[in-house]
Write an enzyme that holds these catalytic residues in place. Structure first.
Site, PDB file in Angstrom:
ATOM      1  N   CYS A   1       0.653  -1.135   7.917  1.00  0.00           N
ATOM      2  CA  CYS A   1       1.064  -2.540   7.760  1.00  0.00           C
ATOM      3  C   CYS A   1       2.577  -2.673   7.910  1.00  0.00           C
ATOM      4  CB  CYS A   1       0.614  -3.036   6.388  1.00  0.00           C
ATOM      5  SG  CYS A   1       1.278  -4.647   5.972  1.00  0.00           S
TER       6      CYS A   1
ATOM      7  N   CYS B   1      -2.954  -9.675  12.684  1.00  0.00           N
ATOM      8  CA  CYS B   1      -3.061  -9.036  11.376  1.00  0.00           C
ATOM      9  C   CYS B   1      -2.223  -7.760  11.310  1.00  0.00           C
ATOM     10  CB  CYS B   1      -4.528  -8.715  11.153  1.00  0.00           C
ATOM     11  SG  CYS B   1      -4.893  -8.418   9.463  1.00  0.00           S
TER      12      CYS B   1
ATOM     13  N   CYS C   1       1.136   0.051   2.486  1.00  0.00           N
ATOM     14  CA  CYS C   1       0.061   0.587   3.337  1.00  0.00           C
ATOM     15  C   CYS C   1       0.659   1.087   4.655  1.00  0.00           C
ATOM     16  CB  CYS C   1      -0.980  -0.489   3.613  1.00  0.00           C
ATOM     17  SG  CYS C   1      -1.764  -1.083   2.106  1.00  0.00           S
TER      18      CYS C   1
ATOM     19  N   CYS D   1      -2.977 -18.551   7.210  1.00  0.00           N
ATOM     20  CA  CYS D   1      -2.746 -17.255   6.563  1.00  0.00           C
ATOM     21  C   CYS D   1      -1.410 -17.355   5.819  1.00  0.00           C
ATOM     22  CB  CYS D   1      -2.716 -16.171   7.644  1.00  0.00           C
ATOM     23  SG  CYS D   1      -2.457 -14.527   6.983  1.00  0.00           S
TER      24      CYS D   1
ATOM     25  N   GLU E   1       6.397 -15.088   6.501  1.00  0.00           N
ATOM     26  CA  GLU E   1       5.706 -15.650   7.648  1.00  0.00           C
ATOM     27  C   GLU E   1       4.379 -16.286   7.238  1.00  0.00           C
ATOM     28  OE1 GLU E   1       7.357 -13.061  11.344  1.00  0.00           O
ATOM     29  OE2 GLU E   1       5.920 -12.076  10.055  1.00  0.00           O
TER      30      GLU E   1
ATOM     31  N   CYS F   1       6.361  -6.164   0.366  1.00  0.00           N
ATOM     32  CA  CYS F   1       5.195  -5.744  -0.419  1.00  0.00           C
ATOM     33  C   CYS F   1       5.453  -4.339  -0.956  1.00  0.00           C
ATOM     34  CB  CYS F   1       3.940  -5.747   0.448  1.00  0.00           C
ATOM     35  SG  CYS F   1       2.452  -5.299  -0.488  1.00  0.00           S
TER      36      CYS F   1
ATOM     37  N   ASN G   1      -2.807  -3.302  15.121  1.00  0.00           N
ATOM     38  CA  ASN G   1      -1.695  -3.767  15.951  1.00  0.00           C
ATOM     39  C   ASN G   1      -0.536  -2.805  15.786  1.00  0.00           C
ATOM     40  OD1 ASN G   1      -2.733  -6.356  17.024  1.00  0.00           O
ATOM     41  ND2 ASN G   1      -3.027  -6.703  14.840  1.00  0.00           N
TER      42      ASN G   1
HETATM   43  S1  SF4 Z   1      -1.731  -4.437   3.856  1.00  0.00           S
HETATM   44 FE1  SF4 Z   1       0.500  -4.774   3.820  1.00  0.00          FE
HETATM   45  S2  SF4 Z   1       0.800  -6.683   2.684  1.00  0.00           S
HETATM   46 FE2  SF4 Z   1      -1.313  -5.957   2.256  1.00  0.00          FE
HETATM   47  S3  SF4 Z   1      -1.106  -4.720   0.384  1.00  0.00           S
HETATM   48 FE3  SF4 Z   1      -0.898  -3.272   2.107  1.00  0.00          FE
HETATM   49  S4  SF4 Z   1       1.338  -3.192   2.459  1.00  0.00           S
HETATM   50 FE4  SF4 Z   1       0.950  -4.998   1.192  1.00  0.00          FE
END
Ligand code: SF4
Length: 377
Positions: free
Chosen positions: A118, A344, A115, A104, A91, A111, A301
């Protein structure tokens, strides 16, 4: 197989041209046609010699990413979902503001950092994007927006590598992409207007300082290792003190005289007065060694798999006030594109369900028209 010219920075393109028996300066002309004028058809590049155009048709192409969907928010934010093959999609989000237009950009499909807050992190890691796939997002968005907004001048003034993925874990593809963004013959963005956002890959922060020192944003999200370890698992490898020392070293090369720390406000997790006090003490301790920073507080979010909730606005404001009262520059990020899940940490909402991606790929193949899903104001 022919070369995708979006894969090259200007030096790479010069080497490619030499490989075809052409003079290096031809690369500059070609580069400007591609990036400044958005051209992909060599026959339209009228000041290139016909012989060069014929060679390019044999040896090269400019390949955009297929678009799976485009959504326009009531606040003007636009989100694109691009097909990067094998059921993966990434995206890209355009955020218009009065004085700037920010894109962005994603650097990976999924990933590996994982996190907790996220959506992309919950999706898992699929693969690194190539330089061409990173740049194709900017190339498409810039030239689409010029047409869409009837503008001849540049629309995108800022690029943030804050989409899906950890850009510093895709370093070899990232650097040429950044060079094209900065190149006066490419997008001509200043180093202050291109930001790499990282969860804290310390050795690569040092390399970025040497290779391409653009603005740096760091996803901090916690004032202590005990709290950051479960939120940003990479912290177990590169703990906070090590990370902040790398930020301090980066400042000697950075285009701005501060590092931006992103802090996602999670209800009851990292948003209490004691967390603000701990954060202030941390910043003050490192400030004595020369670290200058500002904080960007991000309203979380929520998405179901996270098990986390958004901090109430009053708590975000109190937290911001404590930092400001301690002399730390702090802003609260405005939530943009909420109605299209473009805010975000929300990216990958559509991507993690691969069945839906496959369905969209099938739909797109059935119809060459880009599905546009505007949200009425
Ligand atoms: S915030 Fe999301 S995209 Fe960014 S490093 Fe952490 S898991 Fe990866």
């Amino acid at each position: 197989m022919t070369a995708n010219l979006l894969d090259f920075d200007l030096e790479g393109l010069a080497v490619f041209c030499e490989g075809m028996g052409e003079k290096r300066f031809r690369a500059t002309q070609l580069f400007r046609w591609i990036h400044q004028r958005g051209m992909s058809n060599f026959d339209d590049m009228s000041d290139l010699a016909k012989s060069l155009r014929e060679k390019l048709k044999v040896h090269a192409h400019v390949a955009p990413l297929p678009i799976l969907s485009q959504q326009i928010s009531k606040d003007g934010t636009i989100k694109w979902l691009f097909d990067v093959g094998a059921g993966d999609a990434v995206e890209t989000v355009f955020i218009p503001e009065d004085d700037r237009g920010t894109l962005c950009v994603s650097s990976q499909a999924g990933c590996a950092v994982g996190c907790r807050f996220c959506s992309t992190g919950h999706q898992g890691f699929s693969r690194n994007l190539s330089t061409a796939e990173i740049l194709a997002q900017l190339w498409f968005a810039e030239h689409f927006l010029r047409k869409h907004l009837h503008q001849t001048d540049r629309v995108i003034s800022n690029v943030v590598m804050m989409g899906m993925g950890e850009p510093l874990q895709n370093y070899s593809a990232l650097i040429p992409a950044l060079q094209v963004m900065l190149d006066d013959h490419g997008y001509g963005l200043s180093r202050r207007r291109v930001t790499v956002s990282t969860s804290g890959v310390v050795p690569m922060i040092d390399r970025l300082a040497q290779d391409c020192p653009v603005a740096l944003a760091v996803s901090l999200h916690a004032p202590s290792d005990a709290l950051r370890d479960p939120l940003v698992p990479l912290n177990r490898k590169y703990p906070i003190d090590e990370l902040l020392q790398a930020c301090q070293r980066y400042l000697a090369h950075a285009p701005r005289d501060f590092i931006t720390f992103e802090y996602c406000m999670l209800d009851g997790v990292n948003d209490q007065p004691e967390h603000a006090r701990e954060l202030i003490a941390l910043v003050q301790r490192h400030a004595r060694d020369g670290l200058r920073c500002k904080f960007n507080l991000i309203p979380f979010n929520p998405f179901p798999a996270s098990g986390l909730l958004r901090s109430p606005p009053s708590r975000v404001q109190s937290f911001a006030k404590m930092l400001l009262d301690a002399g730390i520059v702090t802003t609260v990020r405005k939530t943009r594109g909420d109605d299209i899940d473009a805010a975000c940490g929300q990216l990958a909402g559509d991507v993690k369900d691969r069945t839906r991606v496959q369905e969209r790929i099938a739909q797109r193949r059935a119809s060459p028209v880009i599905p546009i899903a505007p949200v009425s104001p």
